[in-house]
Design an enzyme around this catalytic site. Sequence first.
Site, mmCIF file in Angstrom:
data_model
loop_
_atom_site.group_PDB
_atom_site.id
_atom_site.type_symbol
_atom_site.label_atom_id
_atom_site.label_comp_id
_atom_site.label_asym_id
_atom_site.label_seq_id
_atom_site.Cartn_x
_atom_site.Cartn_y
_atom_site.Cartn_z
ATOM 1 N N LYS A 13 56.449 -7.587 38.527
ATOM 2 C CA LYS A 13 55.411 -6.694 39.032
ATOM 3 C C LYS A 13 55.534 -6.555 40.546
ATOM 4 O O LYS A 13 55.913 -7.493 41.240
ATOM 5 C CB LYS A 13 54.019 -7.249 38.685
ATOM 6 C CG LYS A 13 53.700 -7.197 37.210
ATOM 7 C CD LYS A 13 52.304 -7.741 36.949
ATOM 8 C CE LYS A 13 51.956 -7.693 35.469
ATOM 9 N NZ LYS A 13 51.847 -6.312 34.955
ATOM 10 N N ARG A 19 52.364 -7.591 23.813
ATOM 11 C CA ARG A 19 52.568 -7.167 22.424
ATOM 12 C C ARG A 19 53.504 -8.127 21.686
ATOM 13 O O ARG A 19 53.437 -8.251 20.462
ATOM 14 C CB ARG A 19 53.087 -5.737 22.394
ATOM 15 C CG ARG A 19 54.439 -5.528 23.036
ATOM 16 C CD ARG A 19 54.673 -4.099 23.485
ATOM 17 N NE ARG A 19 53.881 -3.766 24.653
ATOM 18 C CZ ARG A 19 53.860 -2.567 25.218
ATOM 19 N NH1 ARG A 19 54.594 -1.583 24.717
ATOM 20 N NH2 ARG A 19 53.112 -2.334 26.286
#
Length: 504
Positions: free
Chosen positions: A285, A359
Amino acid sequence: MKFVSQISAIALAVSASSAFAADFNFNSKLSKGDALVVFQAGEAATQFDFLDRDTKKQINRAIKTAEFKGAYGKTLEVIAPVDSDYGRILVVGLGEEDKLDSAKMAKLGANLHAKLEGKKVNKATIAFEDVKGAVSNADLAAQLAHGANLRDYTFELYKKEPNKFNVTYNIDVANKKAASKAYQQLENIEKGVFLARDLTSEVPTEMTPVDFAKAAKELEQYGVKVTILEPAKLKELGMGALEGVGRGSKDGSRLVVAHYEGNNSTPIALVGKGITFDSGGYSIKTGSSINRMKSDMAGAAAVLGTVKAMALSKADVNVVAVMGMAANMVSENSIAPGDVLRTAEGISVEVLNTDAEGRLVLSDAMWYAREYYKPEIMIDVATLTGSKIRAVGNRYSAIFSDDQTLVDQITVAGKQVNEPVWRLPLGYKDMLKSPIADIANIGSGGPGATTAASFLQHFAGDTRWLHIDIAGNALTNSAKDEIPAGGTGYGVRMLSNWLLTNKQ
């Protein structure tokens, strides 16, 4: 008593979050205090017959002079007469009585508390006996206290001088026994919310998967069965996605299971994403968002908090929380973009982006919930996608499901507790195709929140399933309504309301 979190990672969950944030007493008469709170429903004249002549006259004159209309949430402050039992009087608008429901009263209670605390009121007397609305006086009084308590929570473990100011409420109600009983269940839900807030607000080095697992074990004292699976067991079960995401951290991944069996019916499974810190992995990030990534385990915190609320309430439900826990870090052991992971479902996943890790942990957690608990319904909760924030912002969570009944029930539950949801579509599964694996972990186009939800749908099987994306809802910098600054505990009240309303 003002709750100020004073815990480190392990004891954090139960000892501190079980404390009260404010003191509430439901009475059958008015008591002395620093401030008196009275209410006006719309423009209908209020008689205030419970007050002495001079106080009544002063309030009515102030209302007329200020042209106070009693609109919902509006307030008017009046200095009490010299010989009054109170220093100040606060007139609070209720709006239209037939529209005054539980959600509105909880929000009103929260903002009333913020105002009283801001004015350093130690003892507040609430003239509530004549308040009417869409639900009973007792339920409205309990919701007022509920909202005030939710707003009063603070997490100030790391401050040199934490806020310890306390407001004591004496609430004059029509039926104090009924009000106390109504508040008891709300109080149990608050403790679940406070647990979720504690876990979310704690700093990432003090809230690792190991720490979260130890915090979950504390719920055993309430009759919750807690099971913890470590990396070796995850490998044995073939849970390569969950195990893989945690490889870059020192302790690896954990699967944490908390089962409250309040009856013998088929369980409801709540599955939570528990990324205790998300660096993004090798797809690291950038920008300021990384400093908020301690909250990437808020889904796991919410489902664990919900189980605590149900256990404390001794609710007639069978609910299991299954939480995939990992720290998504960068190291020589981390998974890399281009790697292929094999899930316990048997589906292989090409990892095109290591920052789409939530996920992955959910895929194996969902499989475990289905395989070992055969749930009637499965709901997963996750801070899953930035796309969700771009779609509906942070005032709504996004829900995805093909089950219209579930969508309707969760929508109603969210509305009743001021945690509104907005349905987004499933679809675009074709964009998850991979030339090397069964599916890829990100879509080659399409709306990101939907492709992420559609990825998860592969692991729902034939179970009734709904996905809640709470990205943007889990952490806030400023207080508003029932939500203080910090971890919000979003989802605990909604799921608790749903479980209690739609009992198996």
